[in-house]
Design a protein around this motif. Structure first.
Motif, PDB file in Angstrom:
ATOM      1  N   ASP A  67      -5.472   3.520  -7.180  1.00  0.00           N
ATOM      2  CA  ASP A  67      -6.176   4.773  -7.478  1.00  0.00           C
ATOM      3  C   ASP A  67      -5.805   5.299  -8.863  1.00  0.00           C
ATOM      4  O   ASP A  67      -4.951   4.731  -9.555  1.00  0.00           O
ATOM      5  CB  ASP A  67      -5.956   5.809  -6.373  1.00  0.00           C
ATOM      6  N   GLN A  92      -3.889   1.398  -3.004  1.00  0.00           N
ATOM      7  CA  GLN A  92      -4.650   1.844  -1.840  1.00  0.00           C
ATOM      8  C   GLN A  92      -5.070   0.661  -0.959  1.00  0.00           C
ATOM      9  O   GLN A  92      -5.372   0.842   0.211  1.00  0.00           O
ATOM     10  CB  GLN A  92      -5.890   2.632  -2.280  1.00  0.00           C
ATOM     11  N   LEU A  93      -5.127  -0.532  -1.551  1.00  0.00           N
ATOM     12  CA  LEU A  93      -5.482  -1.738  -0.805  1.00  0.00           C
ATOM     13  C   LEU A  93      -4.726  -2.919  -1.385  1.00  0.00           C
ATOM     14  O   LEU A  93      -4.637  -3.071  -2.603  1.00  0.00           O
ATOM     15  CB  LEU A  93      -6.994  -2.021  -0.914  1.00  0.00           C
ATOM     16  N   GLU A 148     -14.542   4.285   0.160  1.00  0.00           N
ATOM     17  CA  GLU A 148     -13.733   5.166   1.000  1.00  0.00           C
ATOM     18  C   GLU A 148     -12.979   6.172   0.130  1.00  0.00           C
ATOM     19  O   GLU A 148     -12.912   7.362   0.459  1.00  0.00           O
ATOM     20  CB  GLU A 148     -12.745   4.302   1.801  1.00  0.00           C
ATOM     21  N   MET A 149     -12.419   5.723  -0.987  1.00  0.00           N
ATOM     22  CA  MET A 149     -11.692   6.606  -1.902  1.00  0.00           C
ATOM     23  C   MET A 149     -12.646   7.650  -2.512  1.00  0.00           C
ATOM     24  O   MET A 149     -12.259   8.810  -2.680  1.00  0.00           O
ATOM     25  CB  MET A 149     -11.013   5.781  -3.007  1.00  0.00           C
ATOM     26  N   ASN A 164      -9.349   4.504 -11.575  1.00  0.00           N
ATOM     27  CA  ASN A 164      -9.228   3.560 -10.466  1.00  0.00           C
ATOM     28  C   ASN A 164      -9.334   2.137 -11.011  1.00  0.00           C
ATOM     29  O   ASN A 164     -10.033   1.899 -12.002  1.00  0.00           O
ATOM     30  CB  ASN A 164     -10.317   3.819  -9.429  1.00  0.00           C
ATOM     31  N   LYS A 178     -13.051  -0.228   0.013  1.00  0.00           N
ATOM     32  CA  LYS A 178     -11.954   0.698  -0.281  1.00  0.00           C
ATOM     33  C   LYS A 178     -12.358   1.690  -1.375  1.00  0.00           C
ATOM     34  O   LYS A 178     -12.062   2.883  -1.266  1.00  0.00           O
ATOM     35  CB  LYS A 178     -10.692  -0.071  -0.687  1.00  0.00           C
ATOM     36  N   VAL A 198       0.858  -1.183   0.000  1.00  0.00           N
ATOM     37  CA  VAL A 198       0.000   0.000   0.000  1.00  0.00           C
ATOM     38  C   VAL A 198       0.896   1.235   0.000  1.00  0.00           C
ATOM     39  O   VAL A 198       1.880   1.302   0.731  1.00  0.00           O
ATOM     40  CB  VAL A 198      -0.945   0.006   1.222  1.00  0.00           C
ATOM     41  N   GLY A 199       0.590   2.185  -0.884  1.00  0.00           N
ATOM     42  CA  GLY A 199       1.383   3.401  -1.025  1.00  0.00           C
ATOM     43  C   GLY A 199       2.376   3.344  -2.165  1.00  0.00           C
ATOM     44  O   GLY A 199       2.891   4.375  -2.598  1.00  0.00           O
ATOM     45  N   LYS A 214     -13.333  10.730  -0.276  1.00  0.00           N
ATOM     46  CA  LYS A 214     -12.204  11.608   0.111  1.00  0.00           C
ATOM     47  C   LYS A 214     -12.269  12.905  -0.652  1.00  0.00           C
ATOM     48  O   LYS A 214     -12.697  13.025  -1.738  1.00  0.00           O
ATOM     49  CB  LYS A 214     -10.864  10.924  -0.140  1.00  0.00           C
ATOM     50  N   GLU A 222       3.688   2.839  -6.048  1.00  0.00           N
ATOM     51  CA  GLU A 222       3.190   3.093  -7.393  1.00  0.00           C
ATOM     52  C   GLU A 222       3.356   1.814  -8.215  1.00  0.00           C
ATOM     53  O   GLU A 222       4.366   1.122  -8.105  1.00  0.00           O
ATOM     54  CB  GLU A 222       3.976   4.236  -8.033  1.00  0.00           C
ATOM     55  N   TYR A 269      -5.830  -6.062  -5.369  1.00  0.00           N
ATOM     56  CA  TYR A 269      -5.265  -4.718  -5.231  1.00  0.00           C
ATOM     57  C   TYR A 269      -6.299  -3.713  -5.695  1.00  0.00           C
ATOM     58  O   TYR A 269      -6.929  -3.903  -6.745  1.00  0.00           O
ATOM     59  CB  TYR A 269      -4.022  -4.557  -6.115  1.00  0.00           C
TER      60      TYR A 269
END
Length: 153
Positions: A122, A128-129, A149-150, A32, A146, A5-6, A153, A8, A119
């Motif tokens: 975004d 993100q997951l 949730e996205m 996404n 997820k 997660v996080g 935001k 690229e 996965y």
């Protein structure tokens, strides 16, 4: 360790269920994406998982989300799988496990069974997951949670 997660998503090339070359840059970083790895076409759990993504596919498209399934199955097997279960999204063939290795998808049952991992990525191409479970029925819910949730935001 693989992608987390996080991270690229790196660019990659694979063959899709139509036998065409798929460039990740055609989708990743533009919308996404739910990318899910699964063990094998036509098995009970994998069929259930694919059909659950199928049943929510219109909702995903309406939220600007694409879905792609990945396994080691051949292009022909993917085409038959899609046809038999009316699966509207793309499948990628990963016969040598190159994408599994790139993402770091772990094998299960002492390495005898390819892992099941989902996965959510975004529109910037950032994970993100990352959800790993052999329980096929859990993947759709985690992905939807997820994505919602996205969207908030």
């Amino acid at each position: 360790m693989g992608l987390q997660v996080g991270d690229e998503i790196p660019e990659f090339i694979a063959t899709n269920d139509k036998g065409e070359q798929f460039l990740s840059s055609d989708i990743i970083g533009k919308k996404n994406l739910i990318l899910y790895f699964y063990p094998k076409n036509f098995t009970p759990g994998c069929t259930k998982e694919a059909c659950s993504f199928r049943d929510s596919y219109v909702d995903f498209v309406n939220m600007g989300v694409e879905v792609i399934g990945i396994s080691a199955d051949s292009v022909k097997s993917h085409a038959r799988f899609k046809s038999k279960y009316a699966l509207p999204f793309m499948f990628l063939s990963d016969p040598k496990g190159e994408l599994r290795n790139l993402f770091g998808v772990k094998s299960e049952l002492l390495g005898l069974l390819p892992g099941r991992e989902t996965y959510v990525i975004d529109e910037k191409g950032i994970i993100q997951l990352k959800f790993n479970s052999m329980k096929a029925s859990e993947h759709l819910g985690k992905a939807i949670e997820k994505i919602k949730e996205m969207a908030n935001k």
